[in-house]
Design a protein around this motif. Structure first.
Motif, PDB file in Angstrom:
ATOM      1  N   SER A 127       0.842  -1.191   0.000  1.00 26.31           N
ATOM      2  CA  SER A 127       0.000   0.000   0.000  1.00 26.31           C
ATOM      3  C   SER A 127       0.882   1.247   0.000  1.00 26.31           C
ATOM      4  O   SER A 127       0.417   2.347  -0.268  1.00 26.31           O
ATOM      5  CB  SER A 127      -0.894   0.027   1.244  1.00 26.31           C
ATOM      6  OG  SER A 127      -0.095   0.186   2.409  1.00 26.31           O
ATOM      7  N   THR A 302      -8.789   3.386  -1.466  1.00 26.70           N
ATOM      8  CA  THR A 302      -8.055   4.139  -2.493  1.00 26.70           C
ATOM      9  C   THR A 302      -6.981   3.294  -3.171  1.00 26.70           C
ATOM     10  O   THR A 302      -6.320   3.754  -4.094  1.00 26.70           O
ATOM     11  CB  THR A 302      -7.374   5.374  -1.871  1.00 26.70           C
ATOM     12  OG1 THR A 302      -6.621   4.954  -0.728  1.00 26.70           O
ATOM     13  CG2 THR A 302      -8.420   6.399  -1.444  1.00 26.70           C
ATOM     14  N   TYR A 303      -6.790   2.061  -2.692  1.00 25.16           N
ATOM     15  CA  TYR A 303      -5.813   1.190  -3.338  1.00 25.16           C
ATOM     16  C   TYR A 303      -6.332  -0.239  -3.296  1.00 25.16           C
ATOM     17  O   TYR A 303      -7.193  -0.584  -2.491  1.00 25.16           O
ATOM     18  CB  TYR A 303      -4.442   1.278  -2.645  1.00 25.16           C
ATOM     19  CG  TYR A 303      -4.281   0.352  -1.477  1.00 25.16           C
ATOM     20  CD1 TYR A 303      -3.544  -0.827  -1.596  1.00 25.16           C
ATOM     21  CD2 TYR A 303      -4.888   0.608  -0.244  1.00 25.16           C
ATOM     22  CE1 TYR A 303      -3.411  -1.700  -0.531  1.00 25.16           C
ATOM     23  CE2 TYR A 303      -4.754  -0.250   0.824  1.00 25.16           C
ATOM     24  CZ  TYR A 303      -4.010  -1.404   0.669  1.00 25.16           C
ATOM     25  OH  TYR A 303      -3.882  -2.277   1.721  1.00 25.16           O
ATOM     26  N   GLU A 305      -4.878  -4.296  -3.259  1.00 24.86           N
ATOM     27  CA  GLU A 305      -3.687  -5.127  -3.114  1.00 24.86           C
ATOM     28  C   GLU A 305      -3.349  -5.832  -4.422  1.00 24.86           C
ATOM     29  O   GLU A 305      -2.200  -6.137  -4.707  1.00 24.86           O
ATOM     30  CB  GLU A 305      -3.906  -6.147  -1.993  1.00 24.86           C
ATOM     31  CG  GLU A 305      -3.934  -5.487  -0.621  1.00 24.86           C
ATOM     32  CD  GLU A 305      -4.556  -6.341   0.467  1.00 24.86           C
ATOM     33  OE1 GLU A 305      -5.055  -7.435   0.150  1.00 24.86           O
ATOM     34  OE2 GLU A 305      -4.546  -5.902   1.623  1.00 24.86           O
ATOM     35  N   PRO A 307      -3.867  -4.768  -8.108  1.00 24.94           N
ATOM     36  CA  PRO A 307      -4.339  -3.720  -9.022  1.00 24.94           C
ATOM     37  C   PRO A 307      -5.010  -4.276 -10.281  1.00 24.94           C
ATOM     38  O   PRO A 307      -5.777  -3.575 -10.932  1.00 24.94           O
ATOM     39  CB  PRO A 307      -3.052  -2.959  -9.385  1.00 24.94           C
ATOM     40  CG  PRO A 307      -2.083  -3.284  -8.296  1.00 24.94           C
ATOM     41  CD  PRO A 307      -2.423  -4.662  -7.827  1.00 24.94           C
TER      42      PRO A 307
END
Length: 364
Positions: A127, A302-303, A305, A307
């Motif tokens: 992250s 917002t992220y 693990e 993508p």
């Protein structure tokens, strides 16, 4: 080869089950390999529902260390002491740890200090926020590992940029997909499904787990109101753990179409994912399963693990922003959502690659 596999929480078992089956398959072919399954929590842990191990087609843990604490330092210390005794009594050639829990890091440290090789499953996820306890756990575990089993090329790049030994990095694919592939035709409709008036493809699935989000009451209230308003009366199915139910109910959000339910068994919950019109979640694992099943997924983070779930999958990241959530729900409910492209090595053979790598002893 003796492998000790460590689980620190319920979600770990979804990633361990395919490995236990792959080890048993290798044994059936005459390979010298066995495993011992260790759960760091208690045997009466309420998150381990009675059907979990039969649902996953795996045996229950060989031992429960029985360590629990809300204090991370006490939890680390307790697990380390208990796991050291476990390894002393039951020696292993490799200790395999999963994900990014305190248990993952603690057991990796103990194994390394005993001169035992460490294999980290789902290595290299980042992250880049060192304020997150999980990020600290990942960094330490990856730094100690002799086998870094990665799910995607982004994880490989992270490890390479951190200077990890290239021979230790093994791009094996996403282990969670092994589980969903194996169970896709075993999923079971819950008994209560029809009694709530639900129809396949005509409800939203809502899941929440992140404690930091639950503590932001105004933010959570706004997000929930957005989901309810946009659903326009469509049922919202929300299987929630007791601590999440408590947080949600304290907001006094009243909506006749919001069905707050207890946590579901693995096969029931998989059915709910597979048949949903769309999903709103803060879970990376659910975003991965949704991508495989081609179900629209909105993640309150917002992220990711992995993508791949938003780059080529069905996931979209909206953070904790009600306006972004509203726009995504509009798109979802108007049938304008993107379809999935399955990422590389989401083929259900990740566990086989892991077991083969361990048998080959590439890092010896």
């Amino acid at each position: 080869m003796k492998i000790t596999i460590v689980a620190g929480a319920r979600p770990n078992f979804m990633k361990i089950a395919p490995i236990t089956r792959a080890i048993e398959a290798a044994r059936a072919l005459g390979k010298s390999i066995s495993y011992r399954l260790v759960y760091t929590g208690r045997k009466d842990d309420t998150s381990l529902d009675a059907s979990l191990f039969s649902d996953l087609d795996m045996k229950a843990p060989d031992v429960y260390l029985g360590v629990e604490s809300s204090n991370p330092t006490s939890l680390t210390a307790g697990i380390m002491v208990a796991f050291e005794q476990e390894l002393t009594e039951n020696p292993a050639h490799v200790v395999l740890v999963v994900d990014d829990l305190t248990a993952t890091m603690s057991c990796a440290i103990v194994a390394k200090k005993q001169g035992i090789k460490v294999a980290h499953l789902v290595a290299g996820t980042r992250s880049f926020d060192m304020k997150m306890p999980k990020e600290v756990n990942r960094m330490i575990t990856d730094g100690l590992s002799d086998y870094l089993f990665t799910a995607g090329m982004v994880a490989n790049r992270n490890l390479n940029q951190e200077g990890m030994i290239p021979e230790y990095i093994h791009y094996v694919g996403n282990i969670l997909i092994d589980t969903i592939r194996f169970n896709r035709h075993r999923l079971v409709q819950p008994m209560w499904f029809s009694s709530l008036g639900l129809r396949k493809g005509n409800y939203l699935l809502l899941t929440l787990n992140r404690r930091d989000l639950l503590e932001k009451k105004a933010v959570l209230h706004s997000l929930l109101q957005t989901v309810i308003e946009k659903a326009g009366g469509m049922p919202i199915v929300a299987p929630l753990h007791p601590y999440v139910q408590k947080a949600v109910k304290s907001l006094e959000v009243n909506a006749t179409n919001l069905h707050i339910l207890p946590p579901q068994s693995y096969l029931h919950f998989g059915f709910l994912i597979n048949q949903a019109r769309g999903i709103v979640t803060d879970s990376g694992n659910i975003a991965e399963e949704a991508t495989f099943l081609d179900v629209p997924c909105i993640t309150l983070n917002t992220y990711a693990e992995h993508p791949e779930t938003w780059r080529i999958g069905t996931n979209e990241l909206v953070g904790e922003n009600s306006f972004a959530l509203s726009a995504s729900l509009d798109k979802l409910l108007h049938g304008e959502w993107k379809h999935t492209t399955l990422p590389d090595r989401w083929d259900g053979r990740t566990a086989e690659r892991i077991v083969q790598t361990l048998l080959n002893g590439n890092n010896s």
